[in-house]
Design a protein around this motif. Structure first.
Motif: not given
Length: 95
Positions: A74-78
């Motif tokens: 996800s964008a948050k995890q990346k």
């Protein structure tokens, strides 16, 4: 031909069973970049099988994970993993 979900993923095997570092389970799924960096630092310093310095080994494993899992993150995890690079530099005093 096997379906994609049934194939063994060599990159997943490397992450789970690295020959150089014994990683904390789900280290890359943590939301705190600082905790990810501290966990990688601990794993790298504790390893007796690594060939490079602890800093190089930890950064290599982080980059490997980002590059191999990047499309499925996800964008948050990346964003958290990319920030963990800066945190890793800080905890190893490489800045």
């Amino acid at each position: 031909m096997k379906s994609r979900s049934n194939k063994k993923r060599w990159s997943g095997e490397v992450t789970r069973h690295s020959n150089a570092l014994d990683l904390e389970p789900n280290v890359f799924k943590q939301s705190s970049p600082h905790r990810i960096a501290l966990s990688l630092k601990h794993s790298a310093e504790a390893s007796t099988r690594r060939k490079a310095s602890p800093y190089q080994s930890a950064m290599s494993m982080l980059n490997f994970y980002i590059n191999r899992a990047g499309g499925n993150l996800s964008a948050k995890q990346k964003k958290s993993l990319v920030r963990a690079k800066s945190e890793l530099r800080k905890v190893f005093h490489q800045e």
